[in-house]
Write an enzyme that holds these catalytic residues in place. Structure first.
Site, PDB file in Angstrom:
ATOM      1  N   HIS A  71     -12.235   6.880  21.628  1.00 22.52           N
ATOM      2  CA  HIS A  71     -13.553   6.376  22.014  1.00 22.52           C
ATOM      3  C   HIS A  71     -14.174   7.172  23.166  1.00 22.52           C
ATOM      4  O   HIS A  71     -15.316   7.629  23.090  1.00 22.52           O
ATOM      5  CB  HIS A  71     -13.456   4.908  22.442  1.00 22.52           C
ATOM      6  CG  HIS A  71     -13.075   3.969  21.347  1.00 22.52           C
ATOM      7  ND1 HIS A  71     -13.458   4.133  20.042  1.00 22.52           N
ATOM      8  CD2 HIS A  71     -12.337   2.824  21.370  1.00 22.52           C
ATOM      9  CE1 HIS A  71     -12.986   3.138  19.319  1.00 22.52           C
ATOM     10  NE2 HIS A  71     -12.301   2.337  20.094  1.00 22.52           N
ATOM     11  N   GLU A 111     -12.556  -3.827  31.074  1.00 17.21           N
ATOM     12  CA  GLU A 111     -12.853  -5.124  30.484  1.00 17.21           C
ATOM     13  C   GLU A 111     -12.000  -6.221  31.097  1.00 17.21           C
ATOM     14  O   GLU A 111     -10.879  -5.985  31.561  1.00 17.21           O
ATOM     15  CB  GLU A 111     -12.662  -5.092  28.968  1.00 17.21           C
ATOM     16  CG  GLU A 111     -11.324  -4.578  28.494  1.00 17.21           C
ATOM     17  CD  GLU A 111     -11.282  -4.422  26.980  1.00 17.21           C
ATOM     18  OE1 GLU A 111     -12.228  -4.842  26.295  1.00 17.21           O
ATOM     19  OE2 GLU A 111     -10.283  -3.877  26.476  1.00 17.21           O
ATOM     20  N   ASP A 123      -5.395   4.053  22.875  1.00 13.88           N
ATOM     21  CA  ASP A 123      -6.298   3.058  22.314  1.00 13.88           C
ATOM     22  C   ASP A 123      -7.753   3.357  22.641  1.00 13.88           C
ATOM     23  O   ASP A 123      -8.640   3.131  21.816  1.00 13.88           O
ATOM     24  CB  ASP A 123      -5.931   1.667  22.830  1.00 13.88           C
ATOM     25  CG  ASP A 123      -6.755   0.567  22.174  1.00 13.88           C
ATOM     26  OD1 ASP A 123      -6.828   0.555  20.934  1.00 13.88           O
ATOM     27  OD2 ASP A 123      -7.316  -0.266  22.904  1.00 13.88           O
ATOM     28  N   VAL A 168       0.809  -1.207   0.000  1.00 17.09           N
ATOM     29  CA  VAL A 168       0.000   0.000   0.000  1.00 17.09           C
ATOM     30  C   VAL A 168       0.848   1.264   0.000  1.00 17.09           C
ATOM     31  O   VAL A 168       0.335   2.357  -0.223  1.00 17.09           O
ATOM     32  CB  VAL A 168      -0.960  -0.010   1.222  1.00 17.09           C
ATOM     33  CG1 VAL A 168      -0.202   0.264   2.513  1.00 17.09           C
ATOM     34  CG2 VAL A 168      -2.091   0.995   1.047  1.00 17.09           C
ATOM     35  N   LYS A 181      -9.039   4.671  13.921  1.00 21.20           N
ATOM     36  CA  LYS A 181      -8.318   5.376  14.976  1.00 21.20           C
ATOM     37  C   LYS A 181      -7.097   4.564  15.412  1.00 21.20           C
ATOM     38  O   LYS A 181      -7.042   3.354  15.160  1.00 21.20           O
ATOM     39  CB  LYS A 181      -9.261   5.635  16.169  1.00 21.20           C
ATOM     40  CG  LYS A 181      -9.874   4.357  16.796  1.00 21.20           C
ATOM     41  CD  LYS A 181      -8.964   3.699  17.803  1.00 21.20           C
ATOM     42  CE  LYS A 181      -9.519   2.447  18.372  1.00 21.20           C
ATOM     43  NZ  LYS A 181      -8.579   1.693  19.205  1.00 21.20           N
ATOM     44  N   HIS A 187     -15.973   3.233  15.553  1.00 19.04           N
ATOM     45  CA  HIS A 187     -17.194   2.428  15.561  1.00 19.04           C
ATOM     46  C   HIS A 187     -18.017   2.644  16.830  1.00 19.04           C
ATOM     47  O   HIS A 187     -19.202   2.309  16.861  1.00 19.04           O
ATOM     48  CB  HIS A 187     -16.863   0.942  15.394  1.00 19.04           C
ATOM     49  CG  HIS A 187     -16.278   0.304  16.607  1.00 19.04           C
ATOM     50  ND1 HIS A 187     -14.936   0.406  16.942  1.00 19.04           N
ATOM     51  CD2 HIS A 187     -16.844  -0.446  17.600  1.00 19.04           C
ATOM     52  CE1 HIS A 187     -14.712  -0.252  18.062  1.00 19.04           C
ATOM     53  NE2 HIS A 187     -15.841  -0.784  18.486  1.00 19.04           N
TER      54      HIS A 187
END
Length: 449
Positions: free
Chosen positions: A222, A198, A217, A81, A130, A160
């Site tokens: 988010h 989590e 992250d 790419v 992201k 998302h």
């Protein structure tokens, strides 16, 4: 709707776990059909048949007819790419194309340069995951490269989280219920927690995670996006300009953190060996692929304030951790206590907390009632469960890309403002002004201060 989708990084985890199932969901819902030209590009020297075999295996032993159709429609090409000639050959065809860079963020600048040199048909779109850059300077440079490639309206910096029905419910609950809006300010709300804790540990993602950590992250993107939806002023419409303007207003209003603020108002930690359920979890530093010398955090917490009329006096606490004892994924709105309790024997009322559960979906409100007598307080919790969303989050992301609706993507200035909030924290952490604490896997995180 655009007729061509090219996924670069098509042999990676993101494509297998999210993009291919999302395309199957879109087919099932009737949003795409056989007319979508799906190009899958990667560095592996595979044939299309080999790729289809790989994709079918990743989709599971009992895929649906829609999943089978997605796999059968995929064309695979080997492509670097960062090589303009190989990119041009891969994208050869008629009509505009949506280029999805399912790649490590460090590759984005070189990939965008290659796409620019290869040339994209008019009307094409580009999609990036992201984080958008490594810091503020990196985000600014990436935005400059993107602006030379396609118009801002054609850039989809996707998160998302914004497509999750539960996240959208935060905004929907605010804007459709008159009972909430008069109370939605620092006069009545003392603190808002935005939490993504989590029980999952590293789960084989060291190649990505050890270069990023919990702050980049989760919090930088988010959780700051959730902050925007919680704290923004009501937009005139939910169109892309009105919605994104109000989100940028929130980020611009976040009080800049000094080094002293970072020491007092941020925490970082990583997990030690422990046990979660029936799983023995090794220390993060001992996980395969981790470089212990990087000091990557698996737990991050940042306390922010917003300098505007609505939120004066309210604290926003953003927190995310891995390998914790319980999953806690919610926005918790903590209301201030009532100014006076007219009961003979006193006692303490349960603080009112409105919780938007993000996963699983739900809504709850903690209240205080009275039991058998006016001096007895009884905790009450009102709960509601949400209907399953019509589309999974990544299917909604892809649908917006294909139809050209950027409302739920991140605008360039918004990405830069998010880094402005986080950069001082990263700087203080690099200088070791904030100690790297530790916590056992399976615990509640580092001990309270």
């Amino acid at each position: 709707m655009i007729g061509r989708l090219a996924v670069f990084g098509a042999t990676g985890d993101l494509t297998a776990r999210f993009l291919l199932p999302a395309l199957a969901a879109l087919r099932h819902a009737g949003h795409v059909g056989d007319g979508l030209d799906l190009l899958c590009a990667g560095r592996q020297d595979w044939s299309t048949d080999q790729y289809r075999e790989w994709a079918a295996d990743r989709l599971g032993p009992s895929p649906s007819e829609d999943a089978d159709a997605v796999v059968a429609s995929a064309r695979y090409v080997r492509c670097d790419v960062t090589d303009p000639d190989e990119v041009a050959a891969a994208l050869a065809g008629d009509g505009p194309v949506a280029v999805y860079l399912a790649l490590p963020p460090a590759v984005f600048p070189a990939a965008v340069v290659a796409l620019h040199r290869a040339g994209l048909p008019e009307g094409s779109r580009i999609v990036l995951e992201k984080p958008f850059g490594e810091d503020l300077a990196g985000a600014q440079e990436l935005n400059r490269l993107l602006a030379a490639l396609v118009p801002e309206q054609a850039v989809f910096r996707v998160d998302h989280f914004l497509a999750m029905s539960t996240v959208q419910n935060v905004l929907g609950s605010r804007l459709t219920n008159r009972v909430l809006e008069p109370l939605w300010n620092g006069t009545h709300i003392a603190e808002i927690e935005i939490v993504w804790d989590e029980t999952l540990a590293l789960e084989g993602r060291a190649g990505y995670y050890d270069h990023v950590g919990a702050l980049k992250d989760m919090i930088q993107n988010h959780l700051l996006q959730l902050l925007c939806l919680v704290a923004m002023e009501p937009p005139i419409t939910l169109g892309e300009r009105d919605l994104r303007d109000r989100k940028v207003d929130v980020l611009r209003s976040v009080r800049p953190l000094t080094e002293e603020d970072a020491v007092r108002r941020t925490r970082r930690a990583r997990y030690l060996p422990g046990r979660i359920g029936d799983r023995d979890i090794p220390a993060y530093a001992d996980e395969d692929g981790v470089d212990p010398g990087r000091g990557t955090e698996t737990f991050a917490e940042v306390e922010l304030e917003i300098d505007n009329w609505r939120w004066s006096g309210c604290v926003f606490r953003l927190r995310s951790g891995k390998a914790l004892g319980t999953d806690r994924k919610e926005v918790a709105v903590h209301f201030r206590s009532v100014p006076h309790l007219p009961f003979r024997h006193g006692g303490a009322a349960v603080p009112n907390v409105l919780r938007f559960q993000l996963e699983p979906e739900g809504l709850s409100l903690d209240l205080t009632g009275t039991g058998s007598g006016t001096d007895a307080f009884t905790p009450l919790t009102l709960t509601a469960r949400m209907d399953p969303p019509p589309l999974p989050a990544y299917a909604r992301v892809l649908l917006d890309v294909l139809t050209g609706d950027p409302a739920l993507s991140i605008r360039g200035d918004e990405a830069e403002e998010a880094w402005r909030v986080v950069d001082p924290v990263l700087s203080a952490w690099r200088k070791n002004l904030v100690p790297l604490e530790e916590y056992p896997a399976g615990s509640d995180g580092p001990p309270a201060r």
